[in-house]
Write a protein that holds these residues in place. Sequence first.
Motif, PDB file in Angstrom:
ATOM      1  N   GLU A  26       0.828  -1.005   0.060  1.00 37.86           N
ATOM      2  CA  GLU A  26      -0.048   0.104  -0.090  1.00 37.86           C
ATOM      3  C   GLU A  26       0.738   1.295   0.006  1.00 37.86           C
ATOM      4  N   PRO A  27       0.351   2.358  -0.618  1.00 38.81           N
ATOM      5  CA  PRO A  27       1.445   3.498  -0.712  1.00 38.81           C
ATOM      6  C   PRO A  27       1.450   4.098   0.873  1.00 38.81           C
ATOM      7  N   ILE A  28       2.415   4.852   1.188  1.00 38.94           N
ATOM      8  CA  ILE A  28       2.387   5.333   2.485  1.00 38.94           C
ATOM      9  C   ILE A  28       1.399   6.724   2.909  1.00 38.94           C
ATOM     10  N   SER A  29       0.584   6.939   1.987  1.00 41.96           N
ATOM     11  CA  SER A  29      -0.272   7.745   2.114  1.00 41.96           C
ATOM     12  C   SER A  29      -1.515   7.181   2.519  1.00 41.96           C
ATOM     13  N   GLU A  30      -1.616   5.860   2.558  1.00 44.35           N
ATOM     14  CA  GLU A  30      -2.899   5.198   2.878  1.00 44.35           C
ATOM     15  C   GLU A  30      -2.530   4.435   4.319  1.00 44.35           C
ATOM     16  N   VAL A  31      -1.425   4.270   4.886  1.00 45.26           N
ATOM     17  CA  VAL A  31      -0.920   3.534   5.888  1.00 45.26           C
ATOM     18  C   VAL A  31      -0.696   4.568   6.924  1.00 45.26           C
ATOM     19  N   THR A  32      -1.482   4.361   8.323  1.00 49.29           N
ATOM     20  CA  THR A  32      -1.377   5.234   9.326  1.00 49.29           C
ATOM     21  C   THR A  32      -0.228   4.527  10.377  1.00 49.29           C
ATOM     22  N   VAL A  33       0.637   5.541  10.959  1.00 50.53           N
ATOM     23  CA  VAL A  33       1.468   5.016  12.002  1.00 50.53           C
ATOM     24  C   VAL A  33       1.007   4.253  13.305  1.00 50.53           C
ATOM     25  N   THR A  41      -0.574   9.340   8.903  1.00 45.28           N
ATOM     26  CA  THR A  41      -0.199   8.671   7.869  1.00 45.28           C
ATOM     27  C   THR A  41       1.267   8.404   7.858  1.00 45.28           C
ATOM     28  N   VAL A  42       2.009   7.452   7.366  1.00 45.28           N
ATOM     29  CA  VAL A  42       3.397   7.182   7.269  1.00 45.28           C
ATOM     30  C   VAL A  42       3.863   8.273   6.159  1.00 45.28           C
ATOM     31  N   ALA A  43       3.229   8.804   5.324  1.00 48.11           N
ATOM     32  CA  ALA A  43       3.502   9.954   4.437  1.00 48.11           C
ATOM     33  C   ALA A  43       3.621  11.214   5.197  1.00 48.11           C
ATOM     34  N   ALA A  44       2.823  11.564   5.975  1.00 48.35           N
ATOM     35  CA  ALA A  44       2.950  12.829   6.833  1.00 48.35           C
ATOM     36  C   ALA A  44       3.995  12.656   7.639  1.00 48.35           C
ATOM     37  N   ASP A  45       4.492  11.549   7.955  1.00 46.07           N
ATOM     38  CA  ASP A  45       5.783  11.565   8.954  1.00 46.07           C
ATOM     39  C   ASP A  45       7.071  11.398   8.175  1.00 46.07           C
ATOM     40  N   PRO A  51       4.413  10.182  -1.723  1.00 45.11           N
ATOM     41  CA  PRO A  51       3.256   9.369  -0.994  1.00 45.11           C
ATOM     42  C   PRO A  51       2.872   8.370  -1.716  1.00 45.11           C
ATOM     43  N   SER A  52       3.253   8.142  -2.761  1.00 46.50           N
ATOM     44  CA  SER A  52       2.873   6.701  -3.522  1.00 46.50           C
ATOM     45  C   SER A  52       3.825   5.559  -3.304  1.00 46.50           C
ATOM     46  N   THR A  53       4.882   5.976  -2.649  1.00 43.02           N
ATOM     47  CA  THR A  53       5.812   4.818  -2.254  1.00 43.02           C
ATOM     48  C   THR A  53       5.125   4.033  -1.461  1.00 43.02           C
ATOM     49  N   PRO A  54       5.425   2.561  -1.863  1.00 44.12           N
ATOM     50  CA  PRO A  54       5.156   1.509  -1.071  1.00 44.12           C
ATOM     51  C   PRO A  54       5.471   1.492   0.516  1.00 44.12           C
ATOM     52  N   ALA A  55       4.491   1.132   1.319  1.00 40.93           N
ATOM     53  CA  ALA A  55       4.837   0.891   2.734  1.00 40.93           C
ATOM     54  C   ALA A  55       5.501  -0.525   2.821  1.00 40.93           C
ATOM     55  N   VAL A  56       6.518  -0.332   3.951  1.00 45.49           N
ATOM     56  CA  VAL A  56       7.293  -1.814   4.393  1.00 45.49           C
ATOM     57  C   VAL A  56       7.410  -1.537   5.759  1.00 45.49           C
ATOM     58  N   THR A  57       6.860  -2.713   6.567  1.00 49.40           N
ATOM     59  CA  THR A  57       6.888  -2.743   8.096  1.00 49.40           C
ATOM     60  C   THR A  57       8.096  -3.777   8.383  1.00 49.40           C
ATOM     61  N   VAL A  58       8.716  -3.136   9.300  1.00 48.15           N
ATOM     62  CA  VAL A  58      10.057  -3.846   9.780  1.00 48.15           C
ATOM     63  C   VAL A  58       9.985  -3.874  11.312  1.00 48.15           C
ATOM     64  N   ALA A  59      10.824  -4.810  11.930  1.00 47.87           N
ATOM     65  CA  ALA A  59      11.212  -4.928  13.335  1.00 47.87           C
ATOM     66  C   ALA A  59      12.556  -4.658  13.297  1.00 47.87           C
ATOM     67  N   PHE A  60      13.025  -4.106  14.492  1.00 45.38           N
ATOM     68  CA  PHE A  60      14.264  -4.096  14.761  1.00 45.38           C
ATOM     69  C   PHE A  60      15.093  -5.156  15.773  1.00 45.38           C
ATOM     70  N   VAL A  61      15.946  -5.682  15.157  1.00 48.95           N
ATOM     71  CA  VAL A  61      16.448  -7.026  15.540  1.00 48.95           C
ATOM     72  C   VAL A  61      16.889  -6.927  17.075  1.00 48.95           C
ATOM     73  N   GLU A  62      17.715  -6.050  17.471  1.00 59.10           N
ATOM     74  CA  GLU A  62      18.330  -5.959  18.725  1.00 59.10           C
ATOM     75  C   GLU A  62      17.298  -5.715  19.772  1.00 59.10           C
ATOM     76  N   THR A  93       6.628   1.223  10.325  1.00 59.08           N
ATOM     77  CA  THR A  93       6.194   1.336   8.957  1.00 59.08           C
ATOM     78  C   THR A  93       7.036   2.544   8.391  1.00 59.08           C
ATOM     79  N   PHE A  94       7.792   2.167   6.957  1.00 57.64           N
ATOM     80  CA  PHE A  94       8.779   3.151   6.461  1.00 57.64           C
ATOM     81  C   PHE A  94       8.311   3.193   5.024  1.00 57.64           C
ATOM     82  N   PRO A  95       8.648   4.202   4.452  1.00 59.18           N
ATOM     83  CA  PRO A  95       8.681   4.259   2.905  1.00 59.18           C
ATOM     84  C   PRO A  95       9.729   3.211   2.471  1.00 59.18           C
ATOM     85  N   GLU A  96       9.517   2.472   1.534  1.00 54.36           N
ATOM     86  CA  GLU A  96      10.155   1.482   0.935  1.00 54.36           C
ATOM     87  C   GLU A  96      11.576   2.048   0.566  1.00 54.36           C
TER      88      GLU A  96
END
Length: 175
Positions: A26-33, A41-45, A51-62, A93-96
């Motif tokens: 989904e684009p970052i404009s459609e994903v909330t933090v 939205t992730v785009a606002a942050d 804003p059309s960049t795909p959203a990617v969700t991550v977890a930090f390792v450590e 969630t980050f912009p890809e």
Amino acid sequence: MEPGEYVVDTDDDDPDLAVVVSNREEPISEVTVSDPESDRTVAADNPAYDPSTPAVTVAFVESGLNRRWPEWTEASPAALYEGATDHDVKLYTFPEARLRTLTGQQAAVMLAEETVDLTALEERLAEAGWQVEPGEQLITVTKHDEEYRIYKTGDVDGTGQLRTPLTNLVEEYST
């Protein structure tokens, strides 16, 4: 980017290692933090990113996966999102375009570099009467004519009667 890939935040001068747990497509404009009290939205942050960049969700390792779900490395990439959620790992969630993929070897080097808090260990050893010579990748310590080298990875080089207690102390400062 696919689940299971190691990534770092390119906007961070000293990035922590993260793992992709979901490629939302989904684009970052459609994903909330992840803040439940906000509908930003992730785009606002991330106003510097399209804003059309795909959203990617991550977890930090450590700070997330290793602390809350130590068995995460045994999970399949497809199970990472659900497993992280089940173990209360904080997700981001980050912009890809803001993330850079790392090879497994690059990720291993980052993890090895972060295993021991050398600064805190140096202070503790100095307080305990050790002679400490700091360095970027290791510290050299001497006490009672015994010299040891302690690496960021937690490895201790040197032999003598103080090796075992020193190794135990190094484990206390492993992150």
